[in-house]
Design a protein around this motif. Structure first.
Motif, PDB file in Angstrom:
ATOM      1  N   PRO A 132       0.833  -1.203   0.000  1.00 37.55           N
ATOM      2  CA  PRO A 132       0.000   0.000   0.000  1.00 37.55           C
ATOM      3  C   PRO A 132       0.871   1.257   0.000  1.00 37.55           C
ATOM      4  O   PRO A 132       1.813   1.365   0.778  1.00 37.55           O
ATOM      5  N   ASP A 133       0.548   2.173  -0.894  1.00 40.06           N
ATOM      6  CA  ASP A 133       1.295   3.419  -0.949  1.00 40.06           C
ATOM      7  C   ASP A 133       0.894   4.296   0.235  1.00 40.06           C
ATOM      8  O   ASP A 133      -0.194   4.147   0.798  1.00 40.06           O
ATOM      9  N   PHE A 134       1.764   5.186   0.610  1.00 47.72           N
ATOM     10  CA  PHE A 134       1.483   6.133   1.690  1.00 47.72           C
ATOM     11  C   PHE A 134       2.356   7.358   1.498  1.00 47.72           C
ATOM     12  O   PHE A 134       3.336   7.328   0.748  1.00 47.72           O
ATOM     13  N   VAL A 135       1.979   8.422   2.167  1.00 45.61           N
ATOM     14  CA  VAL A 135       2.778   9.638   2.208  1.00 45.61           C
ATOM     15  C   VAL A 135       2.843  10.082   3.663  1.00 45.61           C
ATOM     16  O   VAL A 135       1.818  10.249   4.312  1.00 45.61           O
ATOM     17  N   LEU A 136       4.064  10.222   4.170  1.00 42.62           N
ATOM     18  CA  LEU A 136       4.304  10.731   5.517  1.00 42.62           C
ATOM     19  C   LEU A 136       5.413  11.765   5.446  1.00 42.62           C
ATOM     20  O   LEU A 136       6.301  11.664   4.586  1.00 42.62           O
ATOM     21  N   LYS A 137       5.390  12.729   6.346  1.00 46.54           N
ATOM     22  CA  LYS A 137       6.472  13.711   6.417  1.00 46.54           C
ATOM     23  C   LYS A 137       7.616  13.152   7.256  1.00 46.54           C
ATOM     24  O   LYS A 137       7.392  12.562   8.313  1.00 46.54           O
ATOM     25  N   ASP A 138       8.835  13.383   6.757  1.00 50.08           N
ATOM     26  CA  ASP A 138       9.996  12.967   7.539  1.00 50.08           C
ATOM     27  C   ASP A 138      10.329  14.052   8.560  1.00 50.08           C
ATOM     28  O   ASP A 138       9.633  15.074   8.649  1.00 50.08           O
ATOM     29  N   LEU A 139      11.375  13.832   9.323  1.00 49.19           N
ATOM     30  CA  LEU A 139      11.734  14.761  10.396  1.00 49.19           C
ATOM     31  C   LEU A 139      12.240  16.112   9.883  1.00 49.19           C
ATOM     32  O   LEU A 139      12.421  17.035  10.665  1.00 49.19           O
ATOM     33  N   HIS A 140      12.444  16.229   8.563  1.00 54.92           N
ATOM     34  CA  HIS A 140      12.851  17.495   7.957  1.00 54.92           C
ATOM     35  C   HIS A 140      11.657  18.194   7.310  1.00 54.92           C
ATOM     36  O   HIS A 140      11.822  19.216   6.644  1.00 54.92           O
ATOM     37  N   GLU A 145       6.923  14.114  18.141  1.00 51.31           N
ATOM     38  CA  GLU A 145       8.120  14.118  17.306  1.00 51.31           C
ATOM     39  C   GLU A 145       9.413  14.289  18.106  1.00 51.31           C
ATOM     40  O   GLU A 145      10.457  13.737  17.735  1.00 51.31           O
ATOM     41  N   LYS A 146       9.368  15.035  19.202  1.00 49.52           N
ATOM     42  CA  LYS A 146      10.583  15.393  19.931  1.00 49.52           C
ATOM     43  C   LYS A 146      11.430  14.184  20.353  1.00 49.52           C
ATOM     44  O   LYS A 146      12.633  14.157  20.080  1.00 49.52           O
ATOM     45  N   PRO A 147      10.850  13.151  21.003  1.00 46.82           N
ATOM     46  CA  PRO A 147      11.704  12.022  21.394  1.00 46.82           C
ATOM     47  C   PRO A 147      12.277  11.265  20.190  1.00 46.82           C
ATOM     48  O   PRO A 147      13.399  10.756  20.253  1.00 46.82           O
ATOM     49  N   VAL A 148      11.540  11.229  19.106  1.00 50.33           N
ATOM     50  CA  VAL A 148      12.022  10.571  17.886  1.00 50.33           C
ATOM     51  C   VAL A 148      13.209  11.359  17.335  1.00 50.33           C
ATOM     52  O   VAL A 148      14.255  10.792  17.023  1.00 50.33           O
ATOM     53  N   ARG A 149      13.032  12.657  17.210  1.00 53.56           N
ATOM     54  CA  ARG A 149      14.089  13.529  16.694  1.00 53.56           C
ATOM     55  C   ARG A 149      15.356  13.402  17.551  1.00 53.56           C
ATOM     56  O   ARG A 149      16.475  13.295  17.028  1.00 53.56           O
ATOM     57  N   PRO A 185      15.835   8.230   6.034  1.00 49.41           N
ATOM     58  CA  PRO A 185      14.676   9.053   6.392  1.00 49.41           C
ATOM     59  C   PRO A 185      13.840   8.396   7.495  1.00 49.41           C
ATOM     60  O   PRO A 185      13.592   7.192   7.460  1.00 49.41           O
ATOM     61  N   THR A 186      13.449   9.210   8.447  1.00 50.31           N
ATOM     62  CA  THR A 186      12.573   8.751   9.526  1.00 50.31           C
ATOM     63  C   THR A 186      11.323   9.616   9.513  1.00 50.31           C
ATOM     64  O   THR A 186      11.418  10.840   9.460  1.00 50.31           O
ATOM     65  N   MET A 187      10.174   8.959   9.530  1.00 54.03           N
ATOM     66  CA  MET A 187       8.889   9.646   9.500  1.00 54.03           C
ATOM     67  C   MET A 187       8.104   9.340  10.759  1.00 54.03           C
ATOM     68  O   MET A 187       8.417   8.384  11.462  1.00 54.03           O
ATOM     69  N   LEU A 188       7.088  10.118  10.995  1.00 56.60           N
ATOM     70  CA  LEU A 188       6.225   9.924  12.151  1.00 56.60           C
ATOM     71  C   LEU A 188       4.845   9.469  11.681  1.00 56.60           C
ATOM     72  O   LEU A 188       4.253  10.088  10.804  1.00 56.60           O
TER      73      LEU A 188
END
Length: 168
Positions: free
Chosen positions: A32-40, A96-100, A111-114
């Motif tokens: 399945p395709d998806f779109v998520l924003k990365d940490l940038h 996002e903060k603990p992931v970043r 790339p890491t996304m949330l």
């Protein structure tokens, strides 16, 4: 009344359990395709990586086995990105903060996304447990689901990834 309520709850539970496996992404089926924003803040779409081997790694900062496997996954990525391996880290944390902070501390290069609402994790892929990795081949088909932490630098995993990279 109570008996009817218990029966209704049991019926609903059995229906949900019977539907859940149908929702899970199946091997050899299109991912399945998806779109998520990365940490940038950059939108990352799975479909943008067609033609590459993609390893989706679902994890969270509160999962010790998840955090433990991240350095070896980063090493695998650094070693095999020139051969066509793409790793997309998908953090399931609500913030996002603990992931970043963890990604910075571990110097993760891919790339890491949330996926805070677990839309991709649960709704699109029907996954449970952490960490979970999904391997998507160059044609966009799901080839493997790996449940649990992995030593991505083990000879067996490296051989498997090399095989996928060669299109086997």
């Amino acid at each position: 009344m109570r008996r009817a309520l218990v029966s209704l709850v049991l019926l609903l539970a059995s229906l949900l359990l019977s539907v859940a496996p149908c929702l899970a992404v199946k091997l050899n089926s299109p991912a399945p395709d998806f779109v998520l924003k990365d940490l940038h803040g950059v939108k990352q779409a799975l479909s943008a990586y067609k033609g590459k081997l993609v390893l989706l790694n679902f994890w969270s900062t509160t999962c010790p086995p998840c955090v433990q496997e991240l350095p070896s996954l980063n090493e695998l990525y650094k070693e095999q990105k020139q051969a066509g391996l793409v790793v997309l880290g998908i953090a399931l944390d609500p913030a996002e903060k603990p992931v970043r902070e963890l990604v910075g501390k571990l110097k993760i290069e891919y790339p890491t996304m949330l996926d805070s609402n677990k839309d991709v994790y649960f709704d699109s892929y029907g996954l449970f447990g952490q960490p979970v990795s999904v391997i998507v081949d160059r044609t966009g088909l799901v080839r493997e689901k790996i449940i649990g932490a992995v030593d991505w630098n083990s000879p067996q995993i490296k051989a498997k990834m090399n095989s996928y990279l060669k299109g086997r």
